[in-house]
Design a protein around this motif. Structure first.
Motif, mmCIF file in Angstrom:
data_model
loop_
_atom_site.group_PDB
_atom_site.id
_atom_site.type_symbol
_atom_site.label_atom_id
_atom_site.label_comp_id
_atom_site.label_asym_id
_atom_site.label_seq_id
_atom_site.Cartn_x
_atom_site.Cartn_y
_atom_site.Cartn_z
ATOM 1 N N LEU A 15 0.828 -1.209 0.000
ATOM 2 C CA LEU A 15 0.000 0.000 0.000
ATOM 3 C C LEU A 15 0.861 1.256 0.000
ATOM 4 C CD1 LEU A 15 -2.722 -1.135 2.553
ATOM 5 C CD2 LEU A 15 -3.080 -0.725 0.118
ATOM 6 N N ASP A 16 1.926 1.224 0.783
ATOM 7 C CA ASP A 16 2.827 2.377 0.827
ATOM 8 C C ASP A 16 3.477 2.604 -0.543
ATOM 9 O OD1 ASP A 16 4.174 4.396 2.619
ATOM 10 O OD2 ASP A 16 5.937 3.371 1.829
ATOM 11 N N ARG A 17 3.811 1.516 -1.223
ATOM 12 C CA ARG A 17 4.447 1.612 -2.537
ATOM 13 C C ARG A 17 3.496 2.240 -3.558
ATOM 14 N NH1 ARG A 17 6.368 -4.045 -4.406
ATOM 15 N NH2 ARG A 17 6.791 -4.095 -2.162
ATOM 16 N N VAL A 18 2.232 1.830 -3.508
ATOM 17 C CA VAL A 18 1.251 2.348 -4.468
ATOM 18 C C VAL A 18 0.891 3.799 -4.164
ATOM 19 C CG1 VAL A 18 -1.136 2.129 -5.269
ATOM 20 C CG2 VAL A 18 0.299 0.095 -5.035
ATOM 21 N N MET A 19 0.613 4.115 -2.899
ATOM 22 C CA MET A 19 0.108 5.439 -2.549
ATOM 23 C C MET A 19 1.190 6.509 -2.520
ATOM 24 S SD MET A 19 -3.060 4.920 -2.469
ATOM 25 C CE MET A 19 -3.451 6.614 -2.041
ATOM 26 N N ARG A 20 2.421 6.137 -2.252
ATOM 27 C CA ARG A 20 3.470 7.157 -2.113
ATOM 28 C C ARG A 20 4.548 7.090 -3.187
ATOM 29 N NH1 ARG A 20 1.122 5.646 2.175
ATOM 30 N NH2 ARG A 20 0.210 7.242 3.504
ATOM 31 N N PRO A 66 -11.471 10.253 13.454
ATOM 32 C CA PRO A 66 -11.776 10.652 14.838
ATOM 33 C C PRO A 66 -10.891 9.986 15.881
ATOM 34 C CG PRO A 66 -13.784 10.078 13.636
ATOM 35 C CD PRO A 66 -12.638 9.628 12.802
ATOM 36 N N PHE A 67 -10.303 8.855 15.541
ATOM 37 C CA PHE A 67 -9.526 8.098 16.525
ATOM 38 C C PHE A 67 -8.057 8.515 16.576
ATOM 39 C CE2 PHE A 67 -13.118 5.407 15.363
ATOM 40 C CZ PHE A 67 -13.642 5.114 16.608
ATOM 41 N N ILE A 68 -7.596 9.233 15.575
ATOM 42 C CA ILE A 68 -6.196 9.670 15.606
ATOM 43 C C ILE A 68 -6.068 11.140 15.985
ATOM 44 C CG2 ILE A 68 -5.492 7.907 13.951
ATOM 45 C CD1 ILE A 68 -5.436 10.028 11.785
ATOM 46 N N ARG A 69 -7.204 11.852 16.031
ATOM 47 C CA ARG A 69 -7.272 13.218 16.571
ATOM 48 C C ARG A 69 -6.220 14.156 15.980
ATOM 49 N NH1 ARG A 69 -8.089 11.515 22.968
ATOM 50 N NH2 ARG A 69 -9.981 10.288 22.635
ATOM 51 N N GLY A 70 -6.110 14.130 14.659
ATOM 52 C CA GLY A 70 -5.218 15.055 13.968
ATOM 53 C C GLY A 70 -3.749 14.679 14.026
ATOM 54 N N LYS A 71 -3.418 13.565 14.608
ATOM 55 C CA LYS A 71 -2.018 13.137 14.716
ATOM 56 C C LYS A 71 -1.472 12.791 13.332
ATOM 57 C CE LYS A 71 0.899 9.777 17.165
ATOM 58 N NZ LYS A 71 1.706 10.742 17.912
ATOM 59 N N GLN A 72 -0.286 13.271 13.010
ATOM 60 C CA GLN A 72 0.354 12.969 11.730
ATOM 61 C C GLN A 72 1.034 11.605 11.841
ATOM 62 O OE1 GLN A 72 0.050 15.100 9.114
ATOM 63 N NE2 GLN A 72 1.010 13.602 7.765
ATOM 64 N N LEU A 73 0.498 10.632 11.162
ATOM 65 C CA LEU A 73 0.999 9.269 11.300
ATOM 66 C C LEU A 73 2.156 8.990 10.346
ATOM 67 C CD1 LEU A 73 -2.319 7.209 11.528
ATOM 68 C CD2 LEU A 73 -1.017 8.291 13.366
ATOM 69 N N VAL A 74 3.074 8.152 10.809
ATOM 70 C CA VAL A 74 4.087 7.598 9.915
ATOM 71 C C VAL A 74 3.339 6.800 8.839
ATOM 72 C CG1 VAL A 74 6.063 6.034 9.768
ATOM 73 C CG2 VAL A 74 5.734 7.455 11.811
ATOM 74 N N PRO A 75 3.718 6.913 7.553
ATOM 75 C CA PRO A 75 2.930 6.272 6.484
ATOM 76 C C PRO A 75 2.607 4.806 6.728
ATOM 77 C CG PRO A 75 4.515 7.771 5.512
ATOM 78 C CD PRO A 75 4.800 7.757 6.984
ATOM 79 N N TRP A 76 3.569 4.016 7.171
ATOM 80 C CA TRP A 76 3.283 2.588 7.330
ATOM 81 C C TRP A 76 2.289 2.339 8.464
ATOM 82 C CZ3 TRP A 76 4.073 -0.109 11.785
ATOM 83 C CH2 TRP A 76 5.030 0.350 12.698
ATOM 84 N N VAL A 77 2.302 3.200 9.489
ATOM 85 C CA VAL A 77 1.338 3.065 10.584
ATOM 86 C C VAL A 77 -0.069 3.372 10.072
ATOM 87 C CG1 VAL A 77 0.628 3.957 12.843
ATOM 88 C CG2 VAL A 77 3.059 3.590 12.354
ATOM 89 N N ASN A 78 -0.184 4.387 9.229
ATOM 90 C CA ASN A 78 -1.480 4.724 8.632
ATOM 91 C C ASN A 78 -2.014 3.549 7.831
ATOM 92 O OD1 ASN A 78 -3.487 6.931 7.933
ATOM 93 N ND2 ASN A 78 -2.823 6.319 5.887
ATOM 94 N N GLU A 79 -1.156 2.933 7.003
ATOM 95 C CA GLU A 79 -1.594 1.798 6.189
ATOM 96 C C GLU A 79 -1.952 0.607 7.073
ATOM 97 O OE1 GLU A 79 -2.231 2.467 3.255
ATOM 98 O OE2 GLU A 79 -1.039 4.288 3.040
ATOM 99 N N LEU A 80 -1.221 0.409 8.145
ATOM 100 C CA LEU A 80 -1.498 -0.693 9.067
ATOM 101 C C LEU A 80 -2.884 -0.532 9.706
ATOM 102 C CD1 LEU A 80 -0.461 -3.239 10.562
ATOM 103 C CD2 LEU A 80 0.534 -1.688 12.269
#
Length: 443
Positions: A15-20, A66-80
């Motif tokens: 997913l990271d490869r495709v999206m980024r 709503p569950f991450i409350r604006g936190k900027q996630l590391v890309p792989w964490v977002n995909e996970l």
């Protein structure tokens, strides 16, 4: 199995490869399946999870926000986390405990204690609170965008062109699994091909729209003997209709102006005896691919593949030297939303406008090379009018020596339509969306 070889962990990287990195989803999937020793069960899970997160991405992001409350996630964490949400809400047979266990283990192995705690907290919060319903979205276009996971600009454009109800019906099917289809290279071998595919464990049914097409399920077509022997080639049913509409005759000299990877080139060549198809592409590696496909399909003797920008056709070829011309133009690919779901996130309205200009330039360049009385077919795998009807209308305004003719197909597809051109929408036959216009040079 080591954690880095599990389907869920591999999907995070894919997913990271495709999206980024803007890799193609189909190539990424094929590459991973080819290089990792997964069981058939794990291959199915990986494929379903990878495609599912791409298809439902906007819905999943709406739920996750709503569950991450604006936190900027590391890309792989977002995909996970998106992958975990997909499993919890779309894969009923996988219990939450299994999703939690491996998702948290991946977070632990790939990150640090803080990431593991964060991921664990999000998962448990989702389980306790549930996700916010889509029904609370008041704006109908935004609601359709999030529900179908299609960017709002694209929904607005499609609704403006076709009406809300029509597009709502179409987008309701856009995340269904794509139909796997093939074209029989030599029609005389059709019975033999069907038998070979069934012996290989695939289910086979005839295409409802093309006489040389088959729908297949239950296997990976490129791994079959029929494919390796050049008896079939992977090609969407809608795409097969462009050559059908070209009405190629055995002695014709044909130009395939935008030919790679060569599916339509080999389809044209299969209709020729003394004729020849000249296939163009900008890039040397794609010319090599056209030649490889022509050789595999046994039609290389009737294919002349040349590295050339189609916009230089008029300066390269003798006026009136071709009997038939196919311009399967570069386009936004919006008709491929089901088969290549990442396209919807990569394209913009500005891309469509730029492609309209390129399409017009290609048509202008090939126009003088068609003989009087010859036939030109213009096709795209998009459903946006900017790249379809408007491109053709603009070309005809510049070229009074051409006229628009009604597209005809062997199986008489959509004969009751009001337009001379043919547009196939993704929900018409559950194929790719496709546009075909036929033009004749009259002077």
């Amino acid at each position: 199995m080591q954690i880095n070889e599990t389907p869920r962990n591999l999907v995070v990287d894919m997913l990271d490869r495709v999206m980024r990195q803007h890799a193609y989803s189909n190539l990424t999937l094929n590459q991973v399946l080819s290089h990792h020793p997964l069981t058939q069960k794990d291959q199915r899970l990986l494929t379903q999870l990878f495609n599912g997160v791409l298809q439902h991405r906007l819905t999943l992001e709406y739920w996750l926000t709503p569950f991450i409350r604006g936190k900027q996630l590391v890309p792989w964490v977002n995909e996970l986390l998106l992958s975990a949400l997909y499993q919890m809400h779309y894969l009923d047979r996988i219990p939450d405990r299994a999703v939690f266990s491996e998702t948290i283990e991946i977070a632990k192995r790939r990150g640090h204690a803080g990431i593991r705690r964060f991921v664990t907290g999000v998962l448990h919060a989702v389980q306790r609170q549930g996700v916010r319903p889509l029904s609370v979205i008041a704006d109908p276009v935004k609601k359709l965008s999030i529900t179908a996971s299609v960017p709002q600009w694209l929904v607005q454009q499609l609704v403006a062109e076709h009406g809300f109800s029509r597009i709502e019906r179409m987008l309701a099917t856009i995340n269904d699994p794509p139909v796997q289809s093939v074209r029989v290279v030599h029609p005389a071998t059709r019975v033999r091909v069907v038998e070979a595919l069934r012996r290989a464990g695939l289910a086979v049914t005839p295409s409802p729209i093309t006489p040389v097409g088959l729908r297949v399920t239950g296997g990976f077509v490129p791994a079959t003997a029929a494919f390796k022997q050049g008896l079939i080639t992977v090609q969407d049913e809608s795409a097969q209709l462009a050559v059908d509409a070209l009405m190629v005759r055995p002695a014709d000299q044909v130009l395939d102006a935008c030919a790679a990877p060569g599916g339509k080139t080999t389809q044209i060549a299969g209709k020729l005896t003394t004729g020849r198809v000249t296939a163009l592409d900008l890039h040397a590696h794609k010319i090599k691919l056209i030649k490889q496909n022509a050789t595999r399909c046994g039609v290389a003797a009737r294919v002349n593949a040349r590295q050339l920008d189609a916009r230089r056709a008029a300066a390269t070829f003798t006026p009136g030297c071709f009997d038939r011309i196919l311009v399967d133009a570069p386009c936004s690919g919006i008709g491929l939303l089901r088969r290549k779901p990442e396209i919807r996130y990569m394209k913009t309205a500005a891309d469509s406008k730029q492609l309209h200009a390129i399409q017009g330039a290609i048509l202008d360049a090939v126009a003088p090379t068609l003989r009087v009385g010859g036939r030109l077919v213009y096709s795209t795998c998009t459903i946006l009018q900017q790249e379809n009807e408007k491109t053709v209308t603009a070309f005809l305004a510049r070229h009074p020596e051409y006229t628009l003719e009604r597209v005809q197909t062997t199986k008489g597809i959509k004969t009751d339509r009001e337009t001379d051109s043919l547009t196939i929408y993704p929900d018409d036959f559950m194929t790719d969306g496709f546009f075909i216009a036929a033009l004749r040079r009259i002077k």
